[in-house]
Write a protein that holds these residues in place. Structure first.
Motif, mmCIF file in Angstrom:
data_model
loop_
_atom_site.group_PDB
_atom_site.id
_atom_site.type_symbol
_atom_site.label_atom_id
_atom_site.label_comp_id
_atom_site.label_asym_id
_atom_site.label_seq_id
_atom_site.Cartn_x
_atom_site.Cartn_y
_atom_site.Cartn_z
ATOM 1 N N GLN A 1 0.869 -1.173 0.000
ATOM 2 C CA GLN A 1 0.000 0.000 0.000
ATOM 3 C C GLN A 1 0.902 1.217 0.000
ATOM 4 O OE1 GLN A 1 -2.472 -0.754 3.470
ATOM 5 N NE2 GLN A 1 -4.150 -1.470 2.159
ATOM 6 N N GLY A 2 0.674 2.118 -0.956
ATOM 7 C CA GLY A 2 1.600 3.233 -1.099
ATOM 8 C C GLY A 2 1.019 4.545 -0.620
ATOM 9 N N LYS A 3 1.632 5.616 -1.098
ATOM 10 C CA LYS A 3 1.141 6.947 -0.763
ATOM 11 C C LYS A 3 -0.151 7.169 -1.543
ATOM 12 C CE LYS A 3 3.075 11.152 -1.292
ATOM 13 N NZ LYS A 3 3.698 11.573 -2.445
ATOM 14 N N GLN A 4 -1.188 7.637 -0.846
ATOM 15 C CA GLN A 4 -2.469 7.726 -1.543
ATOM 16 C C GLN A 4 -2.834 9.148 -1.940
ATOM 17 O OE1 GLN A 4 -5.152 5.741 1.116
ATOM 18 N NE2 GLN A 4 -4.494 3.711 0.441
ATOM 19 N N THR A 5 -3.391 9.263 -3.128
ATOM 20 C CA THR A 5 -3.912 10.550 -3.597
ATOM 21 C C THR A 5 -5.369 10.670 -3.133
ATOM 22 O OG1 THR A 5 -4.831 9.615 -5.596
ATOM 23 C CG2 THR A 5 -2.528 10.341 -5.695
ATOM 24 N N THR B 1 -15.167 -13.535 6.744
ATOM 25 C CA THR B 1 -15.982 -12.570 7.486
ATOM 26 C C THR B 1 -15.659 -11.172 6.965
ATOM 27 O OG1 THR B 1 -14.276 -12.201 9.151
ATOM 28 C CG2 THR B 1 -15.946 -13.858 9.677
ATOM 29 N N PHE B 2 -16.596 -10.276 7.146
ATOM 30 C CA PHE B 2 -16.313 -8.882 6.778
ATOM 31 C C PHE B 2 -15.236 -8.301 7.687
ATOM 32 C CE2 PHE B 2 -20.875 -8.853 5.149
ATOM 33 C CZ PHE B 2 -20.465 -9.081 3.843
ATOM 34 N N ALA B 3 -15.209 -8.785 8.923
ATOM 35 C CA ALA B 3 -14.235 -8.258 9.881
ATOM 36 C C ALA B 3 -12.809 -8.457 9.359
ATOM 37 C CB ALA B 3 -14.422 -8.932 11.228
ATOM 38 N N ALA B 4 -12.606 -9.557 8.601
ATOM 39 C CA ALA B 4 -11.258 -9.850 8.092
ATOM 40 C C ALA B 4 -10.757 -8.759 7.151
ATOM 41 C CB ALA B 4 -11.260 -11.198 7.376
ATOM 42 N N LEU B 5 -11.697 -7.981 6.585
ATOM 43 C CA LEU B 5 -11.295 -6.931 5.642
ATOM 44 C C LEU B 5 -10.494 -5.817 6.306
ATOM 45 C CD1 LEU B 5 -14.589 -6.560 3.558
ATOM 46 C CD2 LEU B 5 -12.386 -7.428 2.735
ATOM 47 N N ASP B 6 -10.590 -5.743 7.637
ATOM 48 C CA ASP B 6 -9.858 -4.685 8.342
ATOM 49 C C ASP B 6 -8.348 -4.907 8.320
ATOM 50 O OD1 ASP B 6 -12.280 -3.620 8.880
ATOM 51 O OD2 ASP B 6 -12.423 -4.416 10.934
ATOM 52 N N VAL B 7 -7.938 -6.136 8.039
ATOM 53 C CA VAL B 7 -6.499 -6.429 8.037
ATOM 54 C C VAL B 7 -5.996 -6.435 6.593
ATOM 55 C CG1 VAL B 7 -4.718 -8.065 8.787
ATOM 56 C CG2 VAL B 7 -6.914 -7.919 10.032
ATOM 57 N N PRO B 8 -5.099 -5.499 6.255
ATOM 58 C CA PRO B 8 -4.617 -5.456 4.866
ATOM 59 C C PRO B 8 -3.803 -6.700 4.528
ATOM 60 C CG PRO B 8 -3.747 -3.591 6.171
ATOM 61 C CD PRO B 8 -4.512 -4.455 7.110
ATOM 62 N N LEU B 9 -3.826 -7.090 3.267
ATOM 63 C CA LEU B 9 -3.009 -8.231 2.846
ATOM 64 C C LEU B 9 -1.539 -7.807 2.842
ATOM 65 C CD1 LEU B 9 -5.014 -9.702 -0.174
ATOM 66 C CD2 LEU B 9 -5.145 -10.322 2.253
ATOM 67 N N PRO B 10 -0.649 -8.731 3.224
ATOM 68 C CA PRO B 10 0.781 -8.374 3.245
ATOM 69 C C PRO B 10 1.322 -8.137 1.833
ATOM 70 C CG PRO B 10 0.458 -10.715 3.734
ATOM 71 C CD PRO B 10 -0.896 -10.109 3.650
ATOM 72 N N ALA B 11 2.153 -7.119 1.703
ATOM 73 C CA ALA B 11 2.776 -6.840 0.406
ATOM 74 C C ALA B 11 3.709 -7.985 0.053
ATOM 75 C CB ALA B 11 3.554 -5.536 0.492
ATOM 76 N N GLY B 12 3.864 -8.185 -1.233
ATOM 77 C CA GLY B 12 4.816 -9.202 -1.673
ATOM 78 C C GLY B 12 4.223 -10.596 -1.807
ATOM 79 N N ARG B 13 2.965 -10.726 -1.437
ATOM 80 C CA ARG B 13 2.354 -12.058 -1.568
ATOM 81 C C ARG B 13 2.313 -12.452 -3.050
ATOM 82 N NH1 ARG B 13 -3.069 -13.434 1.694
ATOM 83 N NH2 ARG B 13 -1.619 -13.596 3.423
ATOM 84 N N VAL B 14 2.707 -13.676 -3.293
ATOM 85 C CA VAL B 14 2.755 -14.129 -4.686
ATOM 86 C C VAL B 14 1.347 -14.505 -5.150
ATOM 87 C CG1 VAL B 14 3.732 -15.846 -6.276
ATOM 88 C CG2 VAL B 14 5.098 -14.983 -4.336
#
Ligand code: MSP
Length: 513
Positions: A377-381, A483-496
């Motif tokens: 996740q980068g710098k957001q506009t 679960t919708f709750a799981a959406l609060d945790v971002p996916l780790p970068a670099g996942r293949v």
């Protein structure tokens, strides 16, 4: 405390093979059940088959079969249709099961004990096709000049000893129910029809028959069998263990939602609450009645030979295209037409173009330009933030819509976001950024994969199989999408990420070349 949610479909008559009308209610209930599970509810989703009564008895006879053997065969066919449609029911109740017979008889005894049942004689009109008694004033002229039911069903004059339920005494309490809990019957237009029917005054209801015996014997007077609608409605109680209020499932009572077609609203919005009041039981929260499908502009009927088996549609178009079509095409609560053309248009425009292309464009760029790994996740506009904010609100907005059974609106909400994502990708043009600003390209693709993760998560209830495939391609693991709750945790970068593959191919007419 876990929040519970109890949703039901009607139980279907086993007088014939399952058709699209049955599949429709069941898919709608399935979408709701799956959505509530994602929202963290403990869900009990009940469906089943209505196996007694004259209509089933006659259908068995016509096939030269015993009613039970016939019911067994058709009930098996219904389960097969459910498997094909991927319906996630928690229990499938059959009214010939001992647990149901006991519960229905217990309900009867309770009504009797409470002084609401008396013996008399019924004389009047009956339509076997509808399994319904009609008053003379309700009948209309049929095509051959004979009187028929308002539904067009043939009626016959019936005269036989019968037990009655003193429904007439419940008119005021029912009207009070509709006034104090307007949400009890939805949509509102149908609520008004029910109200005016009740306001005209209710007659006591004949609740037993003596002229045939394919039914549940009346306790203490087995010459009578229970009227099939009283038997059938009791299924909602028997599946949760009634009369044993210590049964684990009893905690689900009363139901949050009975989904029914408009033709059977009267039974669910009048007879059912009256029976429950008479038995001192808490009432369901809501009865929602949906509309009917016509087929290529015509009423679906055996005589026209246009009865649609949903399994045939699935063979031609695929399961999720059909589930999507059913939920998308008919504003939930209204009527609509099922046509080949309309199915293909929805598939090609909304699934293949809008959603399929969005996923494909995003994922193929990640594969090609980010080494097949999920960017950070980068710098957001402002634009990024706006898109992601809209996406993150989606589960809650849809939840409110699902609680109002606005299943079509909820889809429209998702499509607004999909369209916004498509404008975003066109506008950001990450393929151009590859050379000029690779960091920004990666940031844009991450915004898109995050939005797509939310889109695919909220669409799981509608299209479980395809969204499963899409989520896998987005690198979302099972626990990250259950679960919708799981959406609060971002996916780790670099996942293949796995190699992207189109989820919604365009449908090309085989004959068009
Ligand atoms: N056995 C009763 C219900 C008892 S519930 C306690 C019954 N069964 S049914 O097999 O006739 O199924 C009816 C359901 O299918 C209804 O909800 C009805 O509205 C629905 N449909 C039948 N034809 C339909 C369409 N053409 N379109 C949409 N739904 C339709 O009634």
């Amino acid at each position: 405390m876990t929040r519970r949610y109890y949703v039901t479909t009607p139980i279907y008559y086993v007088n014939g093979a399952p058709h699209i009308g049955h599949a429709y209610t069941s898919v709608a209930a399935d979408v709701i059940a799956r959505f509530k599970r994602l929202a963290g509810f403990d869900v009990f989703f009940l469906t089943g088959t209505d196996e007694h009564g004259q209509k089933v008895e006659q259908a068995a006879e016509a096939k030269g079969m015993q009613p039970q053997a016939f019911a067994d065969a058709v009930a098996t066919d219904f389960r097969d249709m459910y498997d094909t449609m991927d319906i996630s029911y928690d229990d499938f109740i059959r009214t010939t099961e001992p647990r149901h017979v006991q519960a229905a008889q217990a309900l009867w005894k309770k009504l009797e004990e409470n002084g609401h049942i008396y013996l008399g004689a019924y004389e009047g009109w009956y339509a076997t096709r509808d399994e319904c008694f009609y008053g003379e004033e309700e009948l209309i002229d049929g095509p051959d000049g004979r009187k028929v039911a308002p539904t067009g069903a043939a009626v016959e004059w019936v005269k036989e000893p019968s037990y009655f339920f003193n429904l007439s005494k419940f008119g005021d309490r029912l009207l009070e129910l509709y006034e104090t809990r307007p949400g009890f019957i939805e949509p509102a237009s149908r609520r008004n029809e029910v109200k005016s029917f009740v306001k005209q005054g209710l007659r006591d209801l004949s609740v037993s028959r003596t002229s045939f015996n394919w039914g549940i014997p009346v306790p203490g007077d087995p010459k009578h069998v229970m009227y099939v609608w009283v038997d059938a409605l009791a299924n909602y109680l028997s599946a949760v263990g009634y009369p044993d209020e210590t049964a684990a499932r009893w905690a689900f009572w009363p139901p949050n939602l009975h989904l029914v077609g408009k033709d059977i609203l009267r039974f669910h919005a009048i007879y059912w609450p009256a029976l429950l009041m008479a038995a001192d039981l808490p009432l369901p929260e809501r009865v929602f009645s949906h509309g009917w499908w016509t087929i290529e502009g015509q009423k679906m009927s055996k005589s026209l030979g246009n009865v649609v088996d949903p399994r045939d549609l699935v063979k031609t178009f695929g399961l999720d295209a059909i589930r999507f079509f059913l939920m998308r095409e008919m504003p939930f609560g209204g009527d609509s037409d099922l046509s080949r053309r309309a199915i293909i248009t929805r598939m090609n425009v909304e699934l293949a173009n809008d959603l399929g292309n969005l996923a494909q464009r995003t994922l193929s760029q990640v594969a090609r330009n980010c080494d097949g790994k999920l960017p950070a996740q980068g710098k957001q506009t402002d634009e990024d933030r706006e898109l992601l904010a809209t996406a993150s609100l989606l589960p809650d907005i849809m939840h409110q819509q699902i609680d109002r059974q606005a299943l079509t609106d909820a889809l429209e909400e998702v499509w607004k976001l999909i369209r916004a994502c498509n404008s975003y990708i066109d506008h950001q043009a990450p393929w151009k950024l590859k050379k000029t600003d690779p960091q920004r390209m990666a940031d844009v693709l991450r915004v898109l994969t995050d939005a797509l993760r939310i889109i695919a998560t909220v669409l799981q209830p509608y299209m479980p199989g395809s969204m499963d495939r899409m989520l896998i391609q987005l690198g979302v693991e099972e626990g990250e999408r259950s679960t919708f709750a799981a959406l609060d945790v971002p996916l780790p970068a670099g996942r293949v990420l796995p190699k992207p593959e189109g989820v919604f191919p365009r449908y090309e007419e085989p004959e068009a070349s």
